[in-house]
Each structure stands twice: as C-alpha cells, then as structure tokens.
Design an enzyme around this catalytic site. Structure first.
Site, PDB file in Angstrom:
ATOM      1  CG  ASP A  13       5.833   2.085  -4.588  1.00 53.26           C
ATOM      2  OD1 ASP A  13       6.697   2.853  -5.281  1.00 53.26           O
ATOM      3  OD2 ASP A  13       5.402   1.060  -5.263  1.00 53.26           O
ATOM      4  CE  LYS A  16      12.534   3.966  -1.839  1.00 46.80           C
ATOM      5  NZ  LYS A  16      11.599   3.218  -1.917  1.00 46.80           N
ATOM      6  N   GLY A  42       9.503   5.994  -8.692  1.00 46.08           N
ATOM      7  CA  GLY A  42       8.588   7.044  -8.656  1.00 46.08           C
ATOM      8  C   GLY A  42       8.245   7.699  -7.285  1.00 46.08           C
ATOM      9  CG  HIS A  43      11.372   8.872  -5.057  1.00 47.68           C
ATOM     10  ND1 HIS A  43      12.551   9.129  -4.572  1.00 47.68           N
ATOM     11  CD2 HIS A  43      11.323   7.507  -5.081  1.00 47.68           C
ATOM     12  CE1 HIS A  43      13.227   7.899  -4.575  1.00 47.68           C
ATOM     13  NE2 HIS A  43      12.335   6.994  -4.854  1.00 47.68           N
ATOM     14  CD  GLN A 176      14.174   0.717  -7.924  1.00 51.16           C
ATOM     15  OE1 GLN A 176      15.494   0.886  -7.832  1.00 51.16           O
ATOM     16  NE2 GLN A 176      13.538   1.746  -8.434  1.00 51.16           N
TER      17      GLN A 176
END
Ligand code: IMP
Ligand code: MG
Length: 335
Positions: A13, A16, A42-43, A176
């Site tokens: 988080d 990225k 989760g992007h 991650q």
C-alpha cells in the site's frame, strides 16, 4: 529487452499502482507483468478522473498494453473473470490484452475455505497461503489445466525469447512489499510469495534485463494484519483518517506508524533500487507532524521541506534518484 521494476519497500500500500499507472502513460512499455501474489493485492488507480481498484490484472490494460499474470502468481479463476468484467464495465478494454502464464498456480475452493478461517496472521483470506503451500508440496494445479482459461494462456519463453525481443520494454508490477516478503519480512506476519527483485528473475527474466528499479515508499508506514503495529498515540488515528488508510482488498483499517528509515534502506539496498518515489507526503502536512524512525530513535522535523531534505540526503548517498508525490497526483522522476 529491458525490464523496469516497481517494488514496495514497506508493508504494501505504498502506491505501487499509482506509480505503474503513471509510468505507463508515456507509452514506452510493450508489456506489464505481475510476478507475485494474487487477489490479495489491491492497486488503487485514478484513471481519467475515476478511482478504480485492481487486484490481479496488471495495470497495462489502462493503456492498451499487454498485461501478463506471471508464473509466480496465484489465480482465483472466478475473481479473475469478475475483475475482467469490472474493468470492462468501467470502460477499460481487456480483450486481447490480458494473459496468464501457463505455469501460474490456481487457487481452489479448498484454499479459499482454509484461508477464510485464518485469524493468526490476519491474511486477506484470498487463498494465497494455502495455494503457494500446495504449489511447493507439488500438489498444485497450474493455469494450463483449466479449460476456462485456454484463451488467456501464455508461454513466457515463447513470448519473450522466441520473438525478436530487442525492443521489448517490460514493466514488472510488484505486489505486497519487502516487509511482507516470505523470507525478508517480519515472519510469520508475511505473505507467501517473494516480493523483491529476485522474484522477477524467477518469472522468466534475468539480471541482464533489469534496468530501472523503482522502490516505492509512503511518507509514513501502514500495515494490515494480526500483529500490533500502531503505537498508542492519537496522531496515528489522524493519519489513518487523513490518509484514508483502509485496505483496498478487505476494507480493514490499516495500522499506521512513522516511516522506518532502516527498513527502507535495507529494502532499497537489497533490491538494487535506483529510483525512489515517496507518496502521500501531503498527509503528514495535514497532521503537521513529520517524523522518522531511525537507528532506534524518532527524529522530528519542523516542516515538509526539512523532512524531504533529510530523506533526499540519505538516498543521495546511495546514488538513488528520488521523487516526492502527493495524493492523488502523479509523480515526476524527471526522466
Ligand atoms: P495474505 O497475503 O493474504 O496471505 O496475507 C498475509 C499478510 O500480508 C496479511 O497481513 C495481509 O494483510 C498482508 N497483505 C497481503 N497482501 C497485501 C497487500 O497487497 N497490501 C497490504 N498488505 C497485504
Ligand atoms: Mg494495496
């Protein structure tokens, strides 16, 4: 063939997704590859003014770039198709762009059920850990065994080595981060894959291909999971609120802490980072506190510029270029 990497240097988080999206704008890349993890990521991406969240599908789709889920990834088939629909519903074309490496592994219902009962690690309950375990126990199922995925399958060797690859420019989109890496993170509070530069090599590339390595950090630290991470101080609740620090996959509140500079330097050095992007500097400005954990102490700064100057100086010593970015604006590396 050249590969640029985007890696998280903290606990995920860091932004990225935003950096990948921004790098892809110039149309320089021929491929984007995800090399680790699965739907646990989760992007969050702002595309044409719209906020979109992807979990598995690489961000090449936002710009018509071939997007490959690499062999180091694990795929929940149902979730994959749901994400395709989600993107299409939001006007993002995916047809002919999305591929899954034949030897990526498949998350089964058993994996989901097992991970669904986890309480000790605080996983995202997306089946990651059990799937990787079965892969290494040689009991896993590969993507090439699933008929539904036939039209999405890709052979990494054919794609990257049996063609003229001299103009290939690949963006390797990490998921991650170093602090969650199965070997280098804070075990057992880690994910089940390798999140660093080595993972890219294991997805079919080699050391000669690696070009720019973007290490992404946030101006403070966040972590989601079972371990106690956030110190008892009201300021961290304010950072959590101002930064809207909720997990993009699970909606859980992210625990917050000051930036751990020793972790950043360790991650940057071990991964050969030569570009650093620090996101969300504006959130510290909102709470008017700029602090860094370094060598067992907490250093306080009086202003954003003092904070930025200090970090820049540390990184300059390591010959790393650095860029600072604000929510939700793009970053500018100046090259
Ligand atoms: P798992 O990857 O779902 O097994 O979760 C293991 C740990 O990694 C948990 O603490 C998760 O919250 C964390 N984690 C996994 N993926 C992400 C991510 O993309 N961002 C932040 N934390 C993550
Ligand atoms: Mg995330």
């Amino acid at each position: 063939m050249k590969v640029d990497a985007v890696l998280g240097l903290q606990y995920g988080d860091e932004g990225k997704g935003k950096v990948c999206h921004s790098l892809l704008k110039d149309g320089l890349y021929t491929h984007v590859i995800r090399f680790n993890g699965g739907g646990n990521a989760g992007h969050t991406i702002y595309h044409n003014g719209k906020k979109l969240i992807t979990h598995l599908i690489p961000s090449g789709v936002f710009f018509g770039v071939k997007s490959i889920i690499g062999p180091g990834c694990v795929v929940d088939v149902e979730k994959f198709f749901r994400e395709i629909d989600y993107l299409e519903d939001n006007g993002i074309k995916t047809e002919g762009l999305v591929y899954i490496s034949k030897n990526a592994h498949i998350i089964t219902d058993d994996h989901l059920n097992e991970d669904g009962t986890d309480t000790s690690i605080g996983t995202t309950r997306t089946g990651n850990g059990p799937c990787y375990r079965d892969k290494y126990a040689r009991n896993g199922i590969r993507a090439e065994e699933i008929d539904l995925l036939d039209s999405y399958l890709i052979d990494i060797y054919q794609e990257f080595y049996e063609k003229d690859n001299s103009n290939f420019k690949i963006l390797a989109e990490g998921a991650q981060a170093f602090g969650l890496d199965i070997d280098w993170g804070d075990y057992p509070f880690v994910t089940s894959s390798h999140c660093g530069i080595g993972s890219i090599l294991n997805n079919g590339f080699n050391h000669r291909h690696i070009n720019k390595v973007y290490g992404i950090i946030k101006a403070y630290e966040t972590y989601v999971g079972a371990k106690k991470f956030q110190p008892e101080d009201e300021i961290f609740n304010r950072i959590q609120q101002e930064g809207q620090e909720f997990g993009a996959t699970t909606g859980r509140k992210r625990q917050c802490n000051w930036l751990d500079w020793n972790l950043v330097m360790k991650a940057a050095k071990m991964n050969g980072v030569n570009r650093v992007v620090m996101n969300k500097v504006d959130i510290l400005n909102k709470v008017e506190a700029w602090k860094i954990k370094f060598n067992g102490e907490i250093i306080s700064f009086d202003s954003e510029s003092d904070f930025v100057y200090w970090t820049k100086k540390q990184l300059a010593g390591e010959e790393m270029r650095v860029s600072f970015s604000y929510t939700p604006h793009d970053f500018d590396m100046g090259d």
